[in-house]
Write an enzyme that holds these catalytic residues in place. Structure first.
Site, PDB file in Angstrom:
ATOM      1  N   ARG A 115     -25.360  -7.378  20.500  1.00 37.44           N
ATOM      2  CA  ARG A 115     -26.447  -6.565  21.341  1.00 37.44           C
ATOM      3  C   ARG A 115     -26.887  -7.057  22.561  1.00 37.44           C
ATOM      4  NH1 ARG A 115     -31.804  -8.034  23.637  1.00 37.44           N
ATOM      5  NH2 ARG A 115     -33.281  -6.155  23.239  1.00 37.44           N
ATOM      6  N   THR A 152     -31.275 -14.456  30.492  1.00 36.43           N
ATOM      7  CA  THR A 152     -31.997 -14.462  29.099  1.00 36.43           C
ATOM      8  C   THR A 152     -31.003 -14.713  27.943  1.00 36.43           C
ATOM      9  OG1 THR A 152     -33.429 -13.291  27.589  1.00 36.43           O
ATOM     10  CG2 THR A 152     -31.942 -12.041  28.680  1.00 36.43           C
ATOM     11  N   THR A 158     -37.571 -14.146  28.734  1.00 42.37           N
ATOM     12  CA  THR A 158     -36.695 -13.952  29.791  1.00 42.37           C
ATOM     13  C   THR A 158     -37.271 -14.330  31.190  1.00 42.37           C
ATOM     14  OG1 THR A 158     -35.770 -11.916  28.718  1.00 42.37           O
ATOM     15  CG2 THR A 158     -35.428 -12.194  30.946  1.00 42.37           C
ATOM     16  N   SER A 176     -35.360 -19.294  25.112  1.00 41.25           N
ATOM     17  CA  SER A 176     -35.027 -17.761  25.240  1.00 41.25           C
ATOM     18  C   SER A 176     -34.308 -17.557  26.676  1.00 41.25           C
ATOM     19  CB  SER A 176     -36.287 -17.071  25.301  1.00 41.25           C
ATOM     20  OG  SER A 176     -37.292 -17.606  26.264  1.00 41.25           O
ATOM     21  N   THR A 220     -39.881  -7.860  31.196  1.00 41.07           N
ATOM     22  CA  THR A 220     -39.601  -9.022  30.178  1.00 41.07           C
ATOM     23  C   THR A 220     -39.930  -8.109  28.998  1.00 41.07           C
ATOM     24  OG1 THR A 220     -40.021 -10.919  29.280  1.00 41.07           O
ATOM     25  CG2 THR A 220     -41.783  -9.976  30.681  1.00 41.07           C
ATOM     26  N   GLY A 221     -39.682  -8.674  27.849  1.00 39.53           N
ATOM     27  CA  GLY A 221     -40.168  -7.938  26.504  1.00 39.53           C
ATOM     28  C   GLY A 221     -39.064  -7.054  25.851  1.00 39.53           C
TER      29      GLY A 221
END
Ligand code: SD4
Length: 341
Positions: A230, A220, A202, A84, A253-254
């Site tokens: 995106r 990330t 990330t 990631s 993060t997320g």
């Protein structure tokens, strides 16, 4: 209620809220006196530990926080087993690995690259944007062109493992962008993105050096199998990362879309400025996400991590499972962030 009464009612409610707010924060406005000679680095997820170790070598020798965070996040960027971040990151739905990164120093200088392909260390390109151009953000082909013109070399970032995982995903992927993106948001059982790496995400890193100065970095490959083009929160200054040398720093993060809506990292730094501890500020951030859409908040993961000028750190997340790594003179440790759900 008549519309005039309604107006008066809401005017009273909002002035009460302002008064409560003033009372809450009265006398606790953050002074921002730095701790000297007690450096610290913190970063998101378990793999932050190895990244911190590299950053720590620089901080411990009295090096600048900016150099520490850049060198630190380069570790997962180059690690192909981390799917990631950087090299080996999972691609977008078209099979392209597109990277997002940003960096910020103690003087509000910042640099960012978005949707950058073929470069193993987007963080170093972001730093170069910050230091060598009058701009803050370069995106896509322009970012690649800039990197190549400045000595970076082009490399295929799609490893056989990530290509294999993408092809497996393609077997079932329906071309319904929004639905597919939502489907891959969060696997509660595994604590990671389905079809993606377990507990890999990330990296956001914050450091304070011996001089008491702050810097942060965030890098990330973004949400796996995203629509080509995106961009998430991670390269957006104020959303995925923010540093204010008077206060401290925060990173996220997320699911980036949720973080961008509330300008997460900046929000948390401002809450710390008003006297909240790093953990309380991060909690307020995730609560803001819930307030917007409680149903959606149950389905996604967002984690915030923050550090203040006293060297105090804290984190908070929506779903269980967000970990972060800390390195200072006293400890080298992985913590689990408290969660709302
Ligand atoms: C993004 N925040 O692109 C990043 C990715 C991430 O868990 O942290 N995923 O939205």
């Amino acid at each position: 209620m008549s519309s005039r009464r309604k107006f008066l009612h809401s005017a009273v409610v909002s002035s009460a809220a302002v008064l409560t707010g003033e009372k809450l924060f009265a006398g606790s406005l953050y002074t921002g006196n730095p701790v000297l000679n007690d450096p610290i680095v913190i970063s998101t997820w378990d793999f932050g530990k190895a990244a911190n170790a590299t950053a720590w070598e620089i901080l411990n020798k009295g090096g600048r926080a900016l150099n520490a965070v850049e060198a630190g996040v380069m570790v997962p960027e180059a690690d192909e087993s981390n799917q990631s971040v950087g090299y080996g990151g999972l691609p977008d739905r078209d099979g392209k690995v597109t990277l997002d990164a940003c960096i910020m120093d103690e003087n509000y200088n910042c640099g960012s690259v978005m949707c950058l392909e073929h470069i193993v260390h987007p963080i170093s390109v972001a730093r170069m944007v910050m230091e060598k151009t009058p701009h803050i953000i370069l995106a896509g082909d322009g970012a690649l062109q800039f990197a190549l013109a400045n000595g970076f070399t082009k490399q295929n970032l799609l490893t056989p493992k990530s290509e294999h995982d993408w092809k497996e995903w393609l077997k079932t992927a329906k071309y319904e962008p929004v639905k597919n993106i939502e489907n891959q948001l969060y696997d509660k059982k595994e604590g990671a993105m389905p079809g993606g790496p377990k507990n890999h995400d990330t990296i956001g890193m914050l450091a304070m050096d011996k001089a008491g100065n702050f810097s942060g970095a965030c890098t990330t490959s973004g949400m796996a199998y995203k629509i080509h083009g995106r961009v998430g929160d991670s390269p957006i200054i104020g959303a995925g990362l923010y540093v204010d040398n008077e206060v401290g720093g925060a990173t996220a993060t997320g699911v980036g879309e949720e973080v961008i809506r509330i300008v997460g990292a900046h929000l948390i730094v401002e809450l710390m400025r008003q006297g909240l501890s790093p953990e309380a500020a991060c909690k307020e951030g995730v609560e803001r996400i819930i307030k917007r859409n409680p149903k959606k908040a149950k389905e996604v993961q967002v984690g915030f991590l923050a550090l203040n000028k006293k060297g105090e750190f804290g984190a908070y997340c929506l779903q269980k499972g967000f970990t972060y790594a800390v390195r200072n003179n006293r400890e080298e440790k992985i913590y689990t962030a408290p969660s709302i759900y």
